[in-house]
Scaffold this active site. Structure first.
Site, PDB file in Angstrom:
ATOM      1  N   GLY A 345       0.810  -1.215   0.000  1.00 20.77           N
ATOM      2  CA  GLY A 345       0.000   0.000   0.000  1.00 20.77           C
ATOM      3  C   GLY A 345       0.842   1.264   0.000  1.00 20.77           C
ATOM      4  N   GLU A 368      12.229   8.003 -28.133  1.00 22.29           N
ATOM      5  CA  GLU A 368      13.392   7.589 -28.935  1.00 22.29           C
ATOM      6  C   GLU A 368      13.150   6.267 -29.650  1.00 22.29           C
ATOM      7  OE1 GLU A 368      16.593   9.228 -28.977  1.00 22.29           O
ATOM      8  OE2 GLU A 368      16.511  10.548 -27.248  1.00 22.29           O
TER       9      GLU A 368
END
Length: 387
Positions: A345, A368
């Site tokens: 969590g 890229e």
């Protein structure tokens, strides 16, 4: 081949690591929250010589090898991906096209400030209708007397709208050749009438990086702002991307290493069921996988960088660059997912860096050259007639 780094490389790595931890790490969470681009730190990176690593000494650079640049990007990327991409794009897309294809006069005019980190430059390739299909470029440049008149739009352009951005190199149609669009590269300085860097994007990740859409409406620049040979802009771009793919691989490597480092620390501190979670095979095995990803990514990245430094060009280097970029970027996305899971969590909370890592990772598979493009290039290099 032996990819053991030299003592000089390791000493340099230590310098950049110390800089990143002292100047960036204490502030990165707040900068990320505020979407703040720290110009003072960029200038400090210039003072450290990072933007001039691969530039010739005559323009203020240090003439170091490509591996050194990859190490710098990797170490910045371990602390923050946005600062890593600022350096990668500043050198690979800003400086390198001018350094590689520019005339002596163009280099003398623009490189000193870029190399020193006093200014940044962007590379305008991607458009609303032309991303991976760069040949579909719609931006046009018409030669009118002794000036180029540029009209069009670019998007997702890094380092293009900061207060120290000095120019953007753009690809544009300058005519036709053999029935195909003639693509050329033209330098457009900031302040050119008709050139506007639109408001920055609200991005999933890379919050600290400077990224803008650009518009050009009758933007006029002198004819001598043509970069390289007319009609060779697309080929120049492809050559630029080969180096950039290795540099992105180094950036992704830094992210994987950061995930491994954070998970090792957390697994030793977090207590459940009477002991640290690192005792549990479910956690320990995931962290072991991170180590495998880091080592494999490092080997591929350093191999490709060593090929560049050894002067190996052509298909061998192109293939190595694509393999490194594909594997390492996808491994980085997996690594951040694993790290978030290890933190449970807490990994979903911005209080912990793995949440930022998770947001920053996805673009590595896109920028890229997407993963799909890399697979296509690798398949072609193997002789497969893929379209």
């Amino acid at each position: 081949m032996d990819f053991e780094l030299s003592r000089e490389h390791e000493d340099f790595r230590h310098v950049v690591r110390s800089f990143a931890r002292e100047r960036i790490a204490p502030h990165v969470a707040q900068w990320d929250k505020d979407h703040h681009f720290p110009v003072d730190v960029v200038r400090a990176m210039g003072d450290l010589g990072l933007f001039g690593l691969t530039a010739p000494e005559e323009y203020g650079g240090s003439g170091a090898d490509f591996t050194s640049l990859c190490l710098a990007i990797e170490e910045l990327g371990r602390v923050d991906q946005s600062m890593g991409i600022t350096l990668e794009a500043g050198v690979g897309l800003g400086i390198n096209p001018i350094q590689t294809f520019g005339t002596a006069e163009q280099k003398e005019r623009w490189l000193p400030d870029l190399v020193a980190g006093r200014a940044l430059a962007g590379f305008g390739l991607t458009e609303p209708g032309a991303g991976s299909d760069a040949g579909a470029t719609a931006t046009k440049a018409v030669l009118d007397g002794d000036e180029w008149v540029v009209d069009g739009a670019k998007q997702f352009i890094t380092n293009s709208g900061s207060e120290i951005t000095s120019l953007v190199t753009v690809t544009a149609r300058t005519g036709t050749r053999d029935g195909r669009p003639e693509i050329s590269a033209i330098v457009v300085p900031v302040g050119t009438p008709g050139f506007v860097a639109e408001p920055g994007y609200d991005k999933l990740g890379w919050h600290i990086s400077d990224t803008h859409p650009l518009t050009f409406t009758g933007a006029r620049v002198p004819a001598d702002h043509l970069l390289g040979e007319r009609g060779r802009g697309y080929a120049q771009f492809l050559a630029t991307l080969d180096d950039g793919r290795v540099a992105i691989s180094a950036l992704a490597l830094g992210l994987i290493e950061a995930c491994l480092e954070e998970c090792l620390k957390y697994a030793g501190e977090r207590q459940t069921f009477g002991g640290p979670i690192g005792r549990k095979q479910g956690v320990a095995f995931q962290i072991a996988d991170l180590k495998v990803m880091a080592d494999a990514s490092r080997a591929l990245t350093y191999q490709a960088a060593a090929m560049k430094d050894a002067g190996i060009t052509g298909q061998r280097f192109k293939q190595a660059a694509s393999v490194a970029k594909l594997y390492t970027s996808e491994a980085a996305v997996t690594a951040t997912r694993v790290a978030t899971q290890v933190f449970g969590g807490y990994g979903f909370m911005e209080e912990y860096p793995v949440a930022r890592f998770y947001r920053d990772a996805k673009i590595l598979e896109i920028g890229e050259g997407t993963s799909e493009v890399q697979r296509m290039l690798i398949a072609r290099s193997l002789g497969l007639p893929v379209e």
